[in-house]
Design a protein around this motif. Structure first.
Motif, PDB file in Angstrom:
ATOM      1  N   GLN A   1     -10.676   0.918 -11.024  1.00 32.59           N
ATOM      2  CA  GLN A   1      -9.403   0.205 -11.061  1.00 32.59           C
ATOM      3  C   GLN A   1      -8.197   1.149 -10.962  1.00 32.59           C
ATOM      4  N   ASN A   2      -8.202   2.262 -11.690  1.00 32.31           N
ATOM      5  CA  ASN A   2      -7.076   3.200 -11.638  1.00 32.31           C
ATOM      6  C   ASN A   2      -6.906   3.815 -10.262  1.00 32.31           C
ATOM      7  N   GLU A   3      -7.997   4.069  -9.572  1.00 34.04           N
ATOM      8  CA  GLU A   3      -7.903   4.596  -8.198  1.00 34.04           C
ATOM      9  C   GLU A   3      -7.272   3.558  -7.276  1.00 34.04           C
ATOM     10  N   LEU A   4      -7.610   2.295  -7.482  1.00 35.10           N
ATOM     11  CA  LEU A   4      -6.985   1.210  -6.711  1.00 35.10           C
ATOM     12  C   LEU A   4      -5.485   1.170  -6.983  1.00 35.10           C
ATOM     13  N   PHE A   5      -5.110   1.296  -8.246  1.00 34.29           N
ATOM     14  CA  PHE A   5      -3.688   1.296  -8.599  1.00 34.29           C
ATOM     15  C   PHE A   5      -2.959   2.450  -7.909  1.00 34.29           C
ATOM     16  N   LYS A   6      -3.563   3.615  -7.897  1.00 30.53           N
ATOM     17  CA  LYS A   6      -2.959   4.780  -7.233  1.00 30.53           C
ATOM     18  C   LYS A   6      -2.834   4.537  -5.732  1.00 30.53           C
ATOM     19  N   TYR A   7      -3.847   3.947  -5.143  1.00 27.53           N
ATOM     20  CA  TYR A   7      -3.817   3.662  -3.706  1.00 27.53           C
ATOM     21  C   TYR A   7      -2.688   2.686  -3.379  1.00 27.53           C
ATOM     22  N   ILE A   8      -2.571   1.624  -4.145  1.00 26.76           N
ATOM     23  CA  ILE A   8      -1.513   0.639  -3.925  1.00 26.76           C
ATOM     24  C   ILE A   8      -0.142   1.260  -4.179  1.00 26.76           C
ATOM     25  N   SER A   9      -0.051   2.106  -5.184  1.00 28.76           N
ATOM     26  CA  SER A   9       1.197   2.815  -5.458  1.00 28.76           C
ATOM     27  C   SER A   9       1.640   3.629  -4.246  1.00 28.76           C
ATOM     28  N   GLY A  10       0.691   4.286  -3.601  1.00 28.64           N
ATOM     29  CA  GLY A  10       0.995   5.063  -2.400  1.00 28.64           C
ATOM     30  C   GLY A  10       1.515   4.185  -1.267  1.00 28.64           C
ATOM     31  N   ILE A  11       0.939   3.014  -1.098  1.00 31.60           N
ATOM     32  CA  ILE A  11       1.397   2.085  -0.059  1.00 31.60           C
ATOM     33  C   ILE A  11       2.852   1.694  -0.315  1.00 31.60           C
ATOM     34  N   ILE A  12       3.155   1.354  -1.549  1.00 31.28           N
ATOM     35  CA  ILE A  12       4.510   0.922  -1.909  1.00 31.28           C
ATOM     36  C   ILE A  12       5.510   2.056  -1.687  1.00 31.28           C
ATOM     37  N   GLN A  13       5.140   3.258  -2.085  1.00 31.64           N
ATOM     38  CA  GLN A  13       6.041   4.405  -1.903  1.00 31.64           C
ATOM     39  C   GLN A  13       6.230   4.747  -0.434  1.00 31.64           C
ATOM     40  N   MET A  14       5.168   4.629   0.359  1.00 33.98           N
ATOM     41  CA  MET A  14       5.282   4.914   1.797  1.00 33.98           C
ATOM     42  C   MET A  14       6.235   3.934   2.477  1.00 33.98           C
ATOM     43  N   GLN A  15       6.341   2.728   1.942  1.00 34.95           N
ATOM     44  CA  GLN A  15       7.239   1.720   2.501  1.00 34.95           C
ATOM     45  C   GLN A  15       8.638   1.821   1.900  1.00 34.95           C
ATOM     46  N   LYS A  16       8.882   2.884   1.119  1.00 35.01           N
ATOM     47  CA  LYS A  16      10.202   3.191   0.548  1.00 35.01           C
ATOM     48  C   LYS A  16      10.668   2.217  -0.539  1.00 35.01           C
TER      49      LYS A  16
END
Length: 110
Positions: free
Chosen positions: A43-58
């Motif tokens: 679950q934490n790895e999923l959260f990190k992955y989604i966090s990266g998507i959000i940050q990449m989209q500014k």
């Protein structure tokens, strides 16, 4: 043309000085059929992955959490992107990531 800077700070447009934008959205989405497929082991790895998507989209991730069947995400949303496009990116990319890593015994979908 509007030049937008990070959440909570000023952006200016000719003739619109001192205009602010601050949009906070709570995004909630569930595993398809509300199946309990999100394992606490990854679950934490999923959260990190989604966090990266959000940050990449500014945009700015404020908090993410969830249980085995759904997620809650609080985002500082910048108005340069349609919300539907951000959701499509988060859900599509994370589903693909989960399936490529074979983290579930069945095909994962939101």
């Amino acid at each position: 043309m509007i030049n937008i800077v990070p959440l909570g700070t000023k952006y200016f447009e000719s003739g619109m000085a001192n205009t602010y934008t601050q949009i906070h959205l709570q995004l909630i989405f569930a595993v398809k059929y509300r199946m309990a497929l999100i394992d606490s082991v990854w679950q934490n790895e999923l959260f990190k992955y989604i966090s990266g998507i959000i940050q990449m989209q500014k945009h700015k991730l404020l908090i993410i959490n969830g249980v085995s069947s759904h997620l809650h995400i609080l985002v500082g949303f910048r108005p340069h992107q349609a919300l539907a496009d951000l959701m499509q990116d988060i859900k599509g990319s994370s589903s693909k990531w989960i399936n490529e890593k074979k983290l579930t015994n069945v095909k994962f979908a939101w």
